[in-house]
Structure formats: structure tokens, C-alpha cells
Design a protein around this motif. Sequence first.
Motif, PDB file in Angstrom:
ATOM      1  N   LYS A 185       0.832  -1.203   0.000  1.00 16.01           N
ATOM      2  CA  LYS A 185       0.000   0.000   0.000  1.00 16.01           C
ATOM      3  C   LYS A 185       0.868   1.255   0.000  1.00 16.01           C
ATOM      4  O   LYS A 185       0.644   2.180  -0.769  1.00 16.01           O
ATOM      5  N   GLU A 186       1.880   1.243   0.878  1.00 22.30           N
ATOM      6  CA  GLU A 186       2.733   2.425   1.020  1.00 22.30           C
ATOM      7  C   GLU A 186       3.455   2.749  -0.295  1.00 22.30           C
ATOM      8  O   GLU A 186       3.497   3.906  -0.728  1.00 22.30           O
ATOM      9  N   VAL A 187       3.996   1.718  -0.926  1.00 27.40           N
ATOM     10  CA  VAL A 187       4.745   1.954  -2.162  1.00 27.40           C
ATOM     11  C   VAL A 187       3.800   2.391  -3.278  1.00 27.40           C
ATOM     12  O   VAL A 187       4.111   3.294  -4.060  1.00 27.40           O
ATOM     13  N   GLU A 230       1.030   4.045  -3.008  1.00 33.28           N
ATOM     14  CA  GLU A 230       0.679   5.458  -2.783  1.00 33.28           C
ATOM     15  C   GLU A 230       1.728   6.354  -3.437  1.00 33.28           C
ATOM     16  O   GLU A 230       1.397   7.336  -4.111  1.00 33.28           O
ATOM     17  N   ALA A 231       2.995   5.999  -3.213  1.00 29.59           N
ATOM     18  CA  ALA A 231       4.079   6.821  -3.779  1.00 29.59           C
ATOM     19  C   ALA A 231       4.093   6.721  -5.305  1.00 29.59           C
ATOM     20  O   ALA A 231       4.273   7.734  -5.998  1.00 29.59           O
ATOM     21  N   GLU A 253      -7.807   2.787  -4.595  1.00 28.28           N
ATOM     22  CA  GLU A 253      -9.142   3.268  -4.246  1.00 28.28           C
ATOM     23  C   GLU A 253      -9.070   4.617  -3.530  1.00 28.28           C
ATOM     24  O   GLU A 253      -9.893   5.503  -3.758  1.00 28.28           O
ATOM     25  N   GLY A 254      -8.051   4.763  -2.684  1.00 28.69           N
ATOM     26  CA  GLY A 254      -7.878   6.028  -1.967  1.00 28.69           C
ATOM     27  C   GLY A 254      -7.602   7.184  -2.905  1.00 28.69           C
ATOM     28  O   GLY A 254      -7.880   8.344  -2.592  1.00 28.69           O
ATOM     29  N   ALA A 255      -7.022   6.880  -4.072  1.00 29.37           N
ATOM     30  CA  ALA A 255      -6.715   7.926  -5.043  1.00 29.37           C
ATOM     31  C   ALA A 255      -7.915   8.209  -5.939  1.00 29.37           C
ATOM     32  O   ALA A 255      -7.814   8.989  -6.879  1.00 29.37           O
ATOM     33  N   GLY A 256      -9.030   7.555  -5.672  1.00 27.37           N
ATOM     34  CA  GLY A 256     -10.230   7.799  -6.458  1.00 27.37           C
ATOM     35  C   GLY A 256     -10.249   7.071  -7.785  1.00 27.37           C
ATOM     36  O   GLY A 256     -11.002   7.432  -8.684  1.00 27.37           O
ATOM     37  N   LEU A 257      -9.411   6.028  -7.914  1.00 25.87           N
ATOM     38  CA  LEU A 257      -9.412   5.251  -9.147  1.00 25.87           C
ATOM     39  C   LEU A 257     -10.055   3.893  -8.887  1.00 25.87           C
ATOM     40  O   LEU A 257     -10.192   3.474  -7.741  1.00 25.87           O
ATOM     41  N   LEU A 268       1.580   6.256  -7.251  1.00 28.73           N
ATOM     42  CA  LEU A 268       0.447   6.997  -7.802  1.00 28.73           C
ATOM     43  C   LEU A 268       0.743   8.492  -7.873  1.00 28.73           C
ATOM     44  O   LEU A 268       0.235   9.195  -8.744  1.00 28.73           O
ATOM     45  N   LYS A 269       1.548   8.959  -6.921  1.00 27.10           N
ATOM     46  CA  LYS A 269       1.860  10.384  -6.928  1.00 27.10           C
ATOM     47  C   LYS A 269       2.972  10.723  -7.911  1.00 27.10           C
ATOM     48  O   LYS A 269       3.005  11.795  -8.484  1.00 27.10           O
ATOM     49  N   GLU A 324      -6.043  -0.849  -2.056  1.00 28.00           N
ATOM     50  CA  GLU A 324      -6.518   0.183  -1.130  1.00 28.00           C
ATOM     51  C   GLU A 324      -5.959   1.544  -1.506  1.00 28.00           C
ATOM     52  O   GLU A 324      -6.655   2.563  -1.421  1.00 28.00           O
TER      53      GLU A 324
END
Lengths: 335, 350
Positions: free
Chosen positions: A221-223, A225-226, A253-257, A228-229, A250
Motif C-alpha cells: 500500500k505504502e509503495v 501510494e508513492a 481506491e484512496g486515489a479515487g481510481l 500513484l503520486k 486500497e
Amino acid sequence: MFSGEGETVLKKISAVVLGGLMVTAMAACGGDGGAGSGSGNDDGTITLGFAQVGAESGWRTANTKSVQDSAKEAGIDLKFSDAQQKQENQIKAIRTYITQKVDVIAFSPVVESGWDTVLREAKDAKIPVILTDRAIDSPDKTLYKTFIGSDFVLEGKKAGEWLVTEYQGKTEPVNIVELQGTTGSAPANDRKSGFADVIKADPKFKVVASQTGEFTRAKGKEVMEAFLKANKDIDVLYAHNDDMGLGAIEAIEGAGLKPGVDIKIITVDAVKDGMQALADGKINFIVECSPLLGPQLMDLVKKVVAGETVPERVVTEETTFNQEQAKAALPNRQY
Amino acid sequence: MANVVRHRFFWPLLMLVVLLASNLIFTPDFFAVDVRQGHLYGSLVDIVRFGAPLILVSLGMTLVIATGGIDLSVGSVVAICGALACLRISELGDQNSVVGVLMAVGLALGLALLLGAWNGLLVAQVGIQPIIATLILMVAGRGLAQLITDGQIITVNSSPYKLIGGGYWLTVPFSILVALLVFGLALLLTRRTALGLLIESVGGNAEASRLAGIHARRIIFTGYVFAAFCAGVAGLMISSNVSSADGNNAGLWIELDAILAVVIGGTSLAGGRFSLGGTVLGALIIQTLTTTIYTIGIPPETTLLFKALVVTVVCLLQSPAFRAKVFGRRRKPPLPQPDREQPTKVEVPA
């Protein structure tokens, strides 16, 4: 200086004494009634000493259960030990099996190297050794009879092949991010290279980022997130196991995709949670890496004891799942 | 200006800013924070969100280290608490029941306090060296976590539980609010009451403090209980963030990161001096470093080396002795012997 030497001598003596005690204790435990240790040789039933890595994940637990169940089914007397992820424990267990004169020793090596001495002892005692699920790194191939387990390179290739078919006929570039397993581990290295081999044929496939997620959900998840940014346009995620993929879902989904739609996801393993996500449409494709090699292992054990020749490498029977197949297979998934 | 440079937070803060800024080269909109899906979204948000568990564990570690001790068992406590909470929730008939989740969380935190009391007992009452005493729980605790999870990954599907580590409250990540709350409470208790002074006194010299009338044992004991409590909350966050408990990997090696954060923050490992604010900065530096590695795409094979280099630079910059040797010369008057080689100009890493 002198006291230092004295200490090491003392240590050695105590180690030997302790080791001896343990062997006696284990032998006493092993001999269940009558014939005593190594009873397999006397009454015709085969005794198999199995040294497991430890209970590191659901996959491993399923692996253990498969070995235990199929040994019972095949009428093989199983002596099982759990190394708790430590090589010295595994070596100790193998030595105990040698003293007990089991018919066959099977084990999943914790690490790749450092097995030559103990395996030579087994060879001298004329006990055949079968490697399961993980290979060892030794120039002497006579130390073990056969190696049964998954072909991680093939798993990577299967993942790549699905991707190639999925994007057949399309010309726009496909941006891929990769979540690798634990750095340096055989499954991570091989799944990466197998995948890379297949997709390199077509220049439209581009791995834009590749980092280790250490085979865990939290890191996955952590990687992600990075990723995606840092990368605005990700088309495909390839995760070396289900757990990292589940973590990444997760993040997506958190990024709205929408995972599985906006970003297509390929993973390896096919554990229950992963299959559920596949059936829910959040993962697109899973390459199976089956822990259920017990029945195949018991076949090999019987053949080895009977003196038949066995192939040097036996690949576990494995398949792949798409979303429809996952829905069908999910109710019977054991792990 | 000189006062600013001499402030003890100057160097860690500078490192943090440099690390953050270096991301801009690779990701121009690194600092952009927008609202997505009704919550804040961006790299900076990620850093505080994923950093929250480490901040918590490090805060607990700071107070233990301030008393002259160390707690190696926090990683195991993280795993145990996450495992227990997830196990209880997975057994609930309705996983979304707030009462059930609160009970599970309470149970897990209760166990954390108990584990902390065990550590405190061994160190303060029995008198075992802290590194040995907590090593026991570090090793055995992982086993306990595996026992709870049965070697499996327990997946839960509970939205109230999800809030702790992966949820948002008024668009702000809930986990960082929890970390801030604990930070504020710890700051208030240690700096607005005499407790901080007492802790430093015990860390400086436990025996002398005792003779001066301070309940040294009680203070040390409380330190370990607080550290375990913080680790417990961190364990809930980590497992809640991915809605699953992993007895093997949750909080693995977090004790080392926490000790590092404490050291970067300027707390003395010998005890007797601590800075909670510095610890938070230290934890943020470590998390920023991790995020930076992912963002700029350092290959996994060299990640550890890269981390080591950055940490070395941070620690050297933190050391007054090193700074005096390297940067101090410029301010000194020229050396008496003209034939000695000129002091070499040292580049300050941008």
C-alpha cells in the motif's frame, strides 16, 4: 587469549552434550511404540522426515497441511519439524532425521546456501533428500535426488503473456508499475525476470517504476501510494504476490481510481483473499503458485524408496485464474 | 541568524526540508495537496499518514531512552496488538459494530499495557539490563503474535476499525490526529509538570535520584508501560490501515527506526536528556526518506545503502563535535603558522 580458548572449548562441549541430549529426546519421541526409532525400515512403511521453514504465512500453513494430509493418505509415516525460519534449526532437524535413519528426508530450505555439509552427511548415511518449494545453491547436484516446486520464472512469464494478449492490437504505450517481493529472494528475482522477458518483445510496454513491497500488504500500500503520486498515468500493476496487490488496491481506491478498471492488476499466488478480490473484479489476473504439493511429493518419495529414477526437477501443477475462473474456484479454495 | 543555526532543531529541520525539496526535481507537484474522495490527498499527506505509527513508537521510545533504558520489544507489541484486535473483530457477528470494535481495541491496548508492565517489572524491579529484558519480549512476542494469528493473515472488513489507521476525520487522516494527541499529552505531562525533570534526573543517575527522594523505579516502570501503550496504538494503526493483521511482518524492525528517530531528534542514548519535538522530526525524516526512495525510484537493491548514507549525513550534521571540526574553522581567526595548509573548504550539501 587462553581464557577465550577455554571458553570456546567449553561452548563446543556443551553444544555437543546438548545436541546429544536433544537427539536422544527426539528419538525417544519419534519411536512410537515397539520398534523404536527408524521403525520404517523394519515393518515396510516408509518414514519421511520433513523439515519445514516455519509458519510464515497462510501460504506456508497450507503447504504444511498439504504435506501432512497427503502423507497420511499415502500411508507414509511423517516426522515433521518446524524451523521457525532459522537455518540452524533446519540443519539440526535434518541431523536428527539422519540419526533416526528415516527413509527419505524432504525440506524447504530457509536460505539458498550453506547446506553442503549436512546434505553430505545424509548422502553418507544413504538417505535420499528431496527439496521442496525452494532450491539450494550448491555445485554438487548429487546431494539431492530431486527438487519439486514452482517455477517462478514461468509464473512471471504467464503474467507477462496475459498482459500481451490483453493489449493485443493496441499501439498506445502501456505504463506498468511493479511491486517486487523481498529484495534478493528467488521468487522476486525470477518473477521479475520472467515477466520482463515476455514484455520486452513489444516496446509499447514500459515499466515506469519498480520497487520492493516486501511481500506484505502494508508495504504494498505504502509503495503504491508513492507510485500513484510520482506517475500520473499508470495502466497496469504487476505485484509479485497477492498480499502486495491487496495493499495496492486500497491505495488505488484512496486515489479515487477503480482497481481492475482504471489500473489493471496482475498478481501471483492465488490465496483466498486474492481470489476474492479477483472475483470482485478488483484484480484482473492471478497466476497460481500452489502450496499444495503434498500428493506430488508423496509420489516422489515412494518412487525414490522403490529405487526408480525421478526427474531432477519437478514443477508443481499450477494454473492461472481470470475473473470468471476465480468465481468458480473460490468456494473450494483451501488457503 | 546564529541563534537559528544554534537551535537544536536547526539541523534535523534542514535535513527534512532538503529531503522534501529533492523530491521536487523528480516530481514537480510533490507538494501539491488536493481533496480527493472527500479527504486530503498528496505526498505530504502520505508522509504524515504512514509516519504516524513510527512517530508514536518513537515517542514511547524517547521516554524509555530518557530514563537510560531501551525498549527492543515495541515491534513485537505492534504485531501482538494488531493481531489481537483483528482476531477479536473477525470473530464479531457484525464487524461494523462500533461497540465490538471498541471492545477489541480496548482489549488489545490492555494487553499492551500488560506487556509494558512486564518489561517495566523486569527492568525496574528485577533489575535486568533493559536491552536484555526487552529482548525477551522482542523474540517471544513475535511468537505470541503468530500464535494469535495462527500463522495466517487475518483479514477484517470493519469500517469503524478502518478509521484508526486508514480513515479520515474532517478530511484529515485520523492516524495523524491520534499521533498528535499523544504527542500533545506527552509534551504537556513532561514539560508542564515536574515529570520530565524527574525522568531526566532518573536517566542521569537513578541511584542519586532515588536518594534525593524520587521514586526512580516507578518512573522507569511507567516509561516502559507508556512505550508499550504507544506501540499498541501504532499496532492498531498499522493493521487497520490494511485491514489485516500479519503476525510475521507487522512492525518488523520498527524498534530500530524508532531508536534512530530518537537519536536524530537529539535525545541522548545515555539517558538524562530528551526532546519529544526532536523525536517527531526524526520520525518524519525517516518516513520522508522512505517516501523519497519510492518517488525518485532508487532501485531496491541499493535502497539500504542510500538510506545508510543519508542517515550518516544526518547524524554527522547533528553532532556538535563534527560540526565544530568541519564548519567551525571558518569562524576562527587564521592560524598562526602561515605555512600550514589552508583549511579545506567543505561543501555543505545542498
